[in-house]
Design a protein around this motif. Sequence first.
Motif, PDB file in Angstrom:
ATOM      1  N   MET A 103       0.810  -1.220   0.000  1.00 33.74           N
ATOM      2  CA  MET A 103       0.000   0.000   0.000  1.00 33.74           C
ATOM      3  C   MET A 103       0.844   1.271   0.000  1.00 33.74           C
ATOM      4  O   MET A 103       0.301   2.381  -0.090  1.00 33.74           O
ATOM      5  CB  MET A 103      -0.917   0.027   1.233  1.00 33.74           C
ATOM      6  N   MET A 104       2.155   1.138   0.086  1.00 35.44           N
ATOM      7  CA  MET A 104       2.970   2.315   0.376  1.00 35.44           C
ATOM      8  C   MET A 104       2.975   3.370  -0.731  1.00 35.44           C
ATOM      9  O   MET A 104       2.939   4.569  -0.450  1.00 35.44           O
ATOM     10  CB  MET A 104       4.404   1.895   0.711  1.00 35.44           C
ATOM     11  N   GLU A 105       3.020   2.968  -1.974  1.00 36.75           N
ATOM     12  CA  GLU A 105       3.031   3.969  -3.043  1.00 36.75           C
ATOM     13  C   GLU A 105       1.733   4.773  -3.021  1.00 36.75           C
ATOM     14  O   GLU A 105       1.751   6.010  -3.134  1.00 36.75           O
ATOM     15  CB  GLU A 105       3.231   3.311  -4.410  1.00 36.75           C
ATOM     16  N   GLU A 106       0.605   4.072  -2.857  1.00 36.86           N
ATOM     17  CA  GLU A 106      -0.682   4.766  -2.805  1.00 36.86           C
ATOM     18  C   GLU A 106      -0.737   5.712  -1.613  1.00 36.86           C
ATOM     19  O   GLU A 106      -1.188   6.861  -1.730  1.00 36.86           O
ATOM     20  CB  GLU A 106      -1.818   3.750  -2.695  1.00 36.86           C
ATOM     21  N   TYR A 107      -0.277   5.263  -0.454  1.00 31.77           N
ATOM     22  CA  TYR A 107      -0.340   6.099   0.743  1.00 31.77           C
ATOM     23  C   TYR A 107       0.591   7.308   0.638  1.00 31.77           C
ATOM     24  O   TYR A 107       0.250   8.400   1.097  1.00 31.77           O
ATOM     25  CB  TYR A 107       0.004   5.283   1.982  1.00 31.77           C
ATOM     26  N   LEU A 108       1.767   7.138   0.054  1.00 29.40           N
ATOM     27  CA  LEU A 108       2.665   8.285  -0.114  1.00 29.40           C
ATOM     28  C   LEU A 108       2.040   9.340  -1.022  1.00 29.40           C
ATOM     29  O   LEU A 108       2.215  10.544  -0.816  1.00 29.40           O
ATOM     30  CB  LEU A 108       4.009   7.833  -0.683  1.00 29.40           C
ATOM     31  N   LYS A 109       1.297   8.893  -2.014  1.00 26.92           N
ATOM     32  CA  LYS A 109       0.619   9.835  -2.910  1.00 26.92           C
ATOM     33  C   LYS A 109      -0.481  10.597  -2.177  1.00 26.92           C
ATOM     34  O   LYS A 109      -0.640  11.811  -2.356  1.00 26.92           O
ATOM     35  CB  LYS A 109       0.003   9.088  -4.103  1.00 26.92           C
ATOM     36  N   LYS A 110      -1.252   9.890  -1.355  1.00 25.10           N
ATOM     37  CA  LYS A 110      -2.447  10.482  -0.761  1.00 25.10           C
ATOM     38  C   LYS A 110      -2.195  11.193   0.561  1.00 25.10           C
ATOM     39  O   LYS A 110      -2.904  12.137   0.906  1.00 25.10           O
ATOM     40  CB  LYS A 110      -3.516   9.392  -0.566  1.00 25.10           C
ATOM     41  N   ILE A 169      11.813   1.917   4.333  1.00 23.66           N
ATOM     42  CA  ILE A 169      12.101   3.302   3.952  1.00 23.66           C
ATOM     43  C   ILE A 169      10.818   4.081   3.649  1.00 23.66           C
ATOM     44  O   ILE A 169      10.656   5.237   4.077  1.00 23.66           O
ATOM     45  CB  ILE A 169      13.053   3.329   2.731  1.00 23.66           C
ATOM     46  N   ALA A 170       9.898   3.445   2.935  1.00 21.03           N
ATOM     47  CA  ALA A 170       8.653   4.134   2.572  1.00 21.03           C
ATOM     48  C   ALA A 170       7.817   4.434   3.813  1.00 21.03           C
ATOM     49  O   ALA A 170       7.261   5.530   3.959  1.00 21.03           O
ATOM     50  CB  ALA A 170       7.853   3.291   1.587  1.00 21.03           C
ATOM     51  N   GLN A 171       7.719   3.452   4.716  1.00 20.36           N
ATOM     52  CA  GLN A 171       6.932   3.655   5.933  1.00 20.36           C
ATOM     53  C   GLN A 171       7.530   4.765   6.799  1.00 20.36           C
ATOM     54  O   GLN A 171       6.793   5.593   7.362  1.00 20.36           O
ATOM     55  CB  GLN A 171       6.855   2.354   6.741  1.00 20.36           C
ATOM     56  N   LYS A 172       8.850   4.786   6.909  1.00 20.05           N
ATOM     57  CA  LYS A 172       9.496   5.821   7.723  1.00 20.05           C
ATOM     58  C   LYS A 172       9.299   7.206   7.103  1.00 20.05           C
ATOM     59  O   LYS A 172       9.106   8.196   7.819  1.00 20.05           O
ATOM     60  CB  LYS A 172      10.982   5.503   7.880  1.00 20.05           C
ATOM     61  N   THR A 173       9.341   7.263   5.776  1.00 23.11           N
ATOM     62  CA  THR A 173       9.088   8.540   5.093  1.00 23.11           C
ATOM     63  C   THR A 173       7.661   8.991   5.332  1.00 23.11           C
ATOM     64  O   THR A 173       7.406  10.177   5.609  1.00 23.11           O
ATOM     65  CB  THR A 173       9.352   8.401   3.580  1.00 23.11           C
ATOM     66  N   LEU A 174       6.723   8.066   5.211  1.00 26.75           N
ATOM     67  CA  LEU A 174       5.315   8.390   5.445  1.00 26.75           C
ATOM     68  C   LEU A 174       5.110   8.912   6.869  1.00 26.75           C
ATOM     69  O   LEU A 174       4.436   9.930   7.080  1.00 26.75           O
ATOM     70  CB  LEU A 174       4.447   7.155   5.211  1.00 26.75           C
ATOM     71  N   ALA A 175       5.708   8.228   7.842  1.00 23.81           N
ATOM     72  CA  ALA A 175       5.576   8.643   9.239  1.00 23.81           C
ATOM     73  C   ALA A 175       6.128  10.050   9.437  1.00 23.81           C
ATOM     74  O   ALA A 175       5.515  10.878  10.117  1.00 23.81           O
ATOM     75  CB  ALA A 175       6.301   7.650  10.146  1.00 23.81           C
ATOM     76  N   HIS A 176       7.266  10.325   8.823  1.00 29.92           N
ATOM     77  CA  HIS A 176       7.861  11.659   8.946  1.00 29.92           C
ATOM     78  C   HIS A 176       6.942  12.729   8.363  1.00 29.92           C
ATOM     79  O   HIS A 176       6.692  13.773   8.990  1.00 29.92           O
ATOM     80  CB  HIS A 176       9.217  11.707   8.236  1.00 29.92           C
ATOM     81  N   GLU A 177       6.417  12.490   7.170  1.00 32.17           N
ATOM     82  CA  GLU A 177       5.579  13.487   6.508  1.00 32.17           C
ATOM     83  C   GLU A 177       4.276  13.733   7.269  1.00 32.17           C
ATOM     84  O   GLU A 177       3.852  14.875   7.438  1.00 32.17           O
ATOM     85  CB  GLU A 177       5.282  13.042   5.069  1.00 32.17           C
ATOM     86  N   VAL A 178       3.634  12.669   7.717  1.00 34.01           N
ATOM     87  CA  VAL A 178       2.338  12.805   8.386  1.00 34.01           C
ATOM     88  C   VAL A 178       2.489  13.455   9.759  1.00 34.01           C
ATOM     89  O   VAL A 178       1.795  14.423  10.083  1.00 34.01           O
ATOM     90  CB  VAL A 178       1.646  11.427   8.511  1.00 34.01           C
TER      91      VAL A 178
END
Length: 412
Positions: free
Chosen positions: A254-261, A285-294
């Motif tokens: 799900m990470m690409e979709e979640y990073l977009k949204k 890496i994607a999950q950590k990036t998502l956590a940082h952004e959110v």
Amino acid sequence: MNFYEDLEYRGLIKDCSSSELKEKLNKGGLTFYIGADPTAKSLHIGQFPTFLLVERLKRAGHNAMILVGGATGRVGDPRGTGEREKAEISVIENNFEKIKKQMTKLFGEDIQIVNNFDWFKDMNYIDFLRDVGKYINVNYMVNKDLVKRQMEVGISYAEFSYMLIQGYDFKYLHDHYGVNLQFGGSDQWGNLTTGIEIIRKLNNEEVYAFSVPLITDSTGKKLGKSYGNALWLDKEMTSSYEMYQYLLNFEDVMMEEYLKKFTFLSKEEIEQIMTEHNQKPEQRIAQKTLAHEVITFLHGEAEFEHAKKISESLFSEDIKNLTAQDILENMKEVPQVQLNDKENIVEALVNSKIVSSKREAREMILAGAISFNNKKVMDLEYIIQKDLAIEERIFVIKKGKKNMFIGIFEEI
């Protein structure tokens, strides 16, 4: 990409009321609104991408307004699975203030926030039926997907009327504030288009709406409070650490979709992150990036760093550097158990109900499945002591890989 193309790339548009809306969104200058439900104290993670559109639209040159449904919250909207519980009026009023404060924090002091109870509280029921209800055909309402689904299990007149109330909200905001665009989750599409229909019939004017796909996991399960898996955007309800852990455990698929949204990262940045993530998925890496952004958007960079520190410390020897307050405030969902000073480990595990029997305790200890503050205990004669605990108060106890408890040397 232009603005509309970016929204399409991120998968943020499901339904669109008019082909003209694409050009208008790109041009800027629309006045839009989104509704927030005050039956909870906070928005949750499943609503985050939809409400993040407030900021996206503002950055694209549109004017924002948020409606908190003090009136609609008293009625409840159909959800397709059964009648909602009737919310207490005092709770709705209190939640309005909390959500208003949350919206201001997220989108700035200049964000205009209104309560639809302000214009419904003095409205005469007969006048509403005559001036609004007269113009919407029952067949039109029955054919809306959400109503149709709920009619299979039964729908009250109150929830059936919800569509008219939300539709009138759009007209009121259009007449008094110049609002010409509404958006919301795709489950609200029938309500969104009812507003367009009311304005078209009563004002002979064209307004617009679009819907946003609901956020789900890979099984199609909705991320929302009605489904028991809500993660609140208010850090007093869900700590930044809990948010960090939740996002860190999102599925790779799900990470690409979640990073977009969920983020403002560009297409190029997302593609680069996903390339690195797919090469080393174990590093998340994607999950950590998502956590940082959110978390940074919601609570700021310092709060993210704090959550990251707690997360890393809890799974390393650095746990001793955490304070008791760090643990108690950020691990509210972790079960707490009482410990007694100078108690044998087997007795302690049984008395605190971490295990069901002395036999299970002995087996888990000898298998290396029990740890206190990240140190495995494999000695059946080990004595639990306050002076080894964090601030002589707390042990973080782990049973196996997934079960965690907070042991406290005091009454809980």
